[in-house]
Design a protein around this motif. Structure first.
Motif, PDB file in Angstrom:
ATOM      1  N   ASP A   1      -1.582 -10.352 -36.182  1.00 62.27           N
ATOM      2  CA  ASP A   1      -1.376 -10.868 -37.533  1.00 62.27           C
ATOM      3  C   ASP A   1      -2.651 -11.438 -38.132  1.00 62.27           C
ATOM      4  O   ASP A   1      -2.939 -11.235 -39.316  1.00 62.27           O
TER       5      ASP A   1
ATOM      6  N   HIS B   1       6.433 -11.720 -39.338  1.00 59.18           N
ATOM      7  CA  HIS B   1       5.158 -12.038 -38.693  1.00 59.18           C
ATOM      8  C   HIS B   1       4.725 -13.411 -39.213  1.00 59.18           C
ATOM      9  O   HIS B   1       4.271 -13.553 -40.344  1.00 59.18           O
TER      10      HIS B   1
ATOM     11  N   PRO C   1       9.734 -13.488 -33.449  1.00 61.19           N
ATOM     12  CA  PRO C   1       8.316 -13.257 -33.733  1.00 61.19           C
ATOM     13  C   PRO C   1       7.430 -13.522 -32.519  1.00 61.19           C
ATOM     14  O   PRO C   1       7.818 -14.230 -31.576  1.00 61.19           O
TER      15      PRO C   1
END
Length: 683
Positions: free
Chosen positions: A511, A597, A647
């Motif tokens: 990310d 995310h 996540p």
């Protein structure tokens, strides 16, 4: 892998009349909120300049041009000129009043440009053809004798994309008094309220100099695609107009409105571009009729003997692209996924399967696609056993597997699936370089292209997560200050291919790298004063100049670069699908995924979109106590089914509407959900 459909007879060409009759239920509008202030779409179809960019001393009363309610502006003789700034990308037909003229000698000209770098009283930026002297289009001359009263730009001379309009007096010494200069917006012709979005996105970016960057970027992508949604009779003329002219009155397809590549140019259907632009369209406006018309246009122009699809729609109608042939097929899946349009799928199915057979027929004894249709997004190379082409073919086969299943063709679906599996194995054997941790461009080079590696991760051609992570790391090695420079097109920044790379970093679970890319590339694109600061530029050079593709087809013409190109809008869908984490996995959202995310520069996100089934919305927030690590408010239609993926970096007990559904859940664990109004808490 053997080619399919060898026993089929020739499938006849289908001319598709695309005035839809399918029973689409339009979703409701997105909720109102602070995000509305970032919507770039005009609130009316007639717009006026918001400021004066430049005015010569021989012009008086220029401020009167900022609305339709004031007095005249006087251009006092030859050489007097004024540049109006509409404040953002617009496009359409200019109108004005001629208040006072000398009918024998008064004349004016109009010059248009997207970038302020090309403001001139004697030249527009280029849209017809690229030329190194950057003076191909010229101006729209309004010659003597002029008539007093209301004047409107001729329809053929429509300018599809511009921010700046320069009005110059070209008569001898005769003054011209004008007023009420406006632009009648031509894009989105089927929509009364262009701000009425069915989707939205909102987040604060705590690591960028503008905390509203992510929200602004989402809306800039959405508006870009709106400016690319045009009437069917407003295409760029081909053959191109002679130097000093432009014309945008060509027919673009079987019906309108229709989605094209860019507002200013090329103003034609390009299926590869739609691979980015249509997901943007889905999450923002759900304006799928232009996509249906564009895809129908491509199938209507299939070669009925071979099954080959054109690279682009009319009037360009370019041929010879295996990859863009594939993008039409992938686009067919995307359209059906979003719309569930069974009528359309049944109509195009014979041509769709013929087109799949055509591209499968290029798979040779190596088990790989032998790319012979070399035209592509501008990359160099690409022929033979090329990894980009084969990654795209893999996506064709996996999406064809799904479409055949939806259409009730089980045996065909299984055949497509088997071919996809075989191609995946061969792809990795042929192209993977373990010592580099990336895929090579073809079987005779060590060049590691941005496109193939990004698409391999995004399309799941990789064999494991380790490969995904290595590719994500390897792609970063191509970065400069403003983003990735593709080895397959040096000295270039391509927001099109970077849009796929952005998604690949999210898929790989990196990310922070994805947000770094957003900040570098689109942080420059959105804010640079070289562009329009409202829609997204087609491409740049590695140092951020507008000489995109200067050596690869654009003839050193920086004025030719488009500043509103839907293929650059990848962040819009990525922010919804990955950052907010909400996407659909079955037609119309009968099945959906929540996979946010959360390891980025924002502590909370909310977003949503609609389909014919209803509203899909999510708002998530990081918790500030041990009792709440993450919390979600999720709304999806009753009767649908979803999958929530924990996540990366998040673990704990998962509660849904107060009930524990998973204890000691770890990152990546999937929790099955049912549609409705859900509160999810991880503690």
């Amino acid at each position: 892998m053997l080619p399919l459909f060898k026993v089929l007879s020739v499938v006849p060409l289908l001319l598709l009349i695309c005035d839809p009759t399918w029973a689409q239920v339009s979703p409701s509008l997105a909720p109102s909120g602070p995000w509305d202030s970032f919507n770039y779409a005009p609130t009316t179809r007639t717009v006026y300049a918001t400021s004066i960019r430049h005015v010569e001393p021989t012009v008086s009363g220029s401020e009167n041009l900022l609305s339709g309610d004031h007095g005249s502006t006087i251009l006092n003789g030859h050489g007097a000129w004024v540049t109006l700034d509409f404040g953002k990308e617009v496009g359409g037909l200019i109108s004005m009043n001629f208040d006072s003229i000398n009918s024998s000698f008064s004349s004016i000209s109009l010059a248009f440009t997207e970038s302020p770098m090309f403001i001139s009283p004697t030249l527009s930026d280029d849209s017809s053809f690229p030329i190194a002297t950057m003076n191909y289009d010229g101006v729209l001359s309004i010659p003597a004798p002029l008539s007093s009263g209301f004047w409107t730009q001729p329809a053929f001379a429509l300018r599809g994309g511009f921010r700046f309009l320069t009005i110059a007096s070209t008569g001898d010494d005769a003054p011209v008094a004008i007023s009420n200069v406006s632009c009648a917006i031509s894009f989105m012709p089927h929509v009364d309220d262009m701000t009425a979005y069915t989707g939205y996105f909102y987040a604060k970016d705590l690591e960028f100099e503008d905390e509203d960057f992510l929200t602004k970027l989402w809306y800039a992508g959405a508006y870009t695609v709106q400016t690319n949604t045009v009437p069917v009779n407003t295409g760029r003329q081909v053959p191109f107009e002679s130097q000093g002219h432009w014309a945008n009155n060509a027919t673009l397809g079987v019906a309108g409105p229709i989605i094209v590549d860019g507002a200013k140019r090329d103003r034609a259907v390009w299926p590869g571009d739609m691979g980015i632009a249509v997901p943007t369209q889905f999450v923002s406006t759900f304006d799928l009729i232009p996509t249906r018309n564009a895809l129908s246009t491509m199938f209507a122009n299939i070669n009925p003997q071979t099954g080959a699809l054109p690279e682009s729609g009319p009037p360009l109608s370019q041929l010879g692209s295996d990859t863009y042939h594939c993008w039409t097929l992938i686009g067919s899946y995307n359209y059906y996924l979003y719309s569930g349009d069974d009528e359309w799928l049944n109509t195009i199915w014979p041509n769709y399967t013929l087109a799949v057979a055509f591209i499968e027929g290029k798979v040779d004894s190596s088990g790989l696609l032998n790319v012979t249709g070399l035209r592509d997004w501008a990359r160099q190379g690409g022929g033979g056993h090329n990894s980009e082409g084969n990654a795209i073919l893999y996506k064709v086969l996996t999406t064809a597997t799904a479409l055949a299943s939806y259409a009730g063709h089980t045996t065909l679906s299984l055949a497509y699936s088997a071919n996809a599996s075989a191609l995946k194995t061969t792809f990795n054997s042929a192209f993977w370089m373990p010592e580099v941790g990336m895929y090579r461009d073809n079987t005779s080079t060590t060049l590691t292209p941005q496109d193939a590696n990004s698409l391999a991760v995004l399309f799941n051609v990789t064999l494991n997560d380790t490969q995904k992570d290595l590719i994500s790391e390897g792609l970063e090695r191509n970065w400069v200050e403003l983003g990735p420079v593709p080895p397959e097109l040096p000295d270039t920044i391509s927001p099109f291919i970077s849009g796929f790379e952005l998604q690949a970093h999210f898929v790989a679970g990196n990310d922070s790298r994805a947000f770094d890319l957003l900040h570098r590339e689109w942080g420059y694109i959105l804010y640079t004063n070289l562009s329009v600061q409202s829609t997204l530029v087609e491409g740049l050079t590695a140092n951020g100049s507008l000489y995109y593709r200067y050596y690869q087809g654009y003839n050193d013409d920086a004025a030719y670069t488009s500043h509103s190109h839907g293929w650059s809008s990848g962040p819009t869908s990525a922010l919804t699908f990955y950052v907010a984490g909400l996407s659909i996995t079955a037609p119309q959202g009968a099945e959906w995924s929540l996979a946010p995310h959360v390891n980025g520069p924002t502590n909370s996100v909310e977003a949503g979109f609609g389909t014919a089934l209803g509203w899909f919305g999510v708002a998530w927030e990081r918790g500030e106590t041990e009792e709440t690590v993450l919390s979600f408010n999720v709304t999806t239609p009753e009767g649908t089914a979803g999958a929530f993926t924990l996540p990366k970096g998040v673990s704990g007990t998962v509660k849904v509407n107060g009930t524990v559904v998973a204890q000691d859940a770890q990152e990546g664990q999937v929790v099955e959900l049912q549609g409705g109004i859900l509160q999810i808490v991880i503690s």
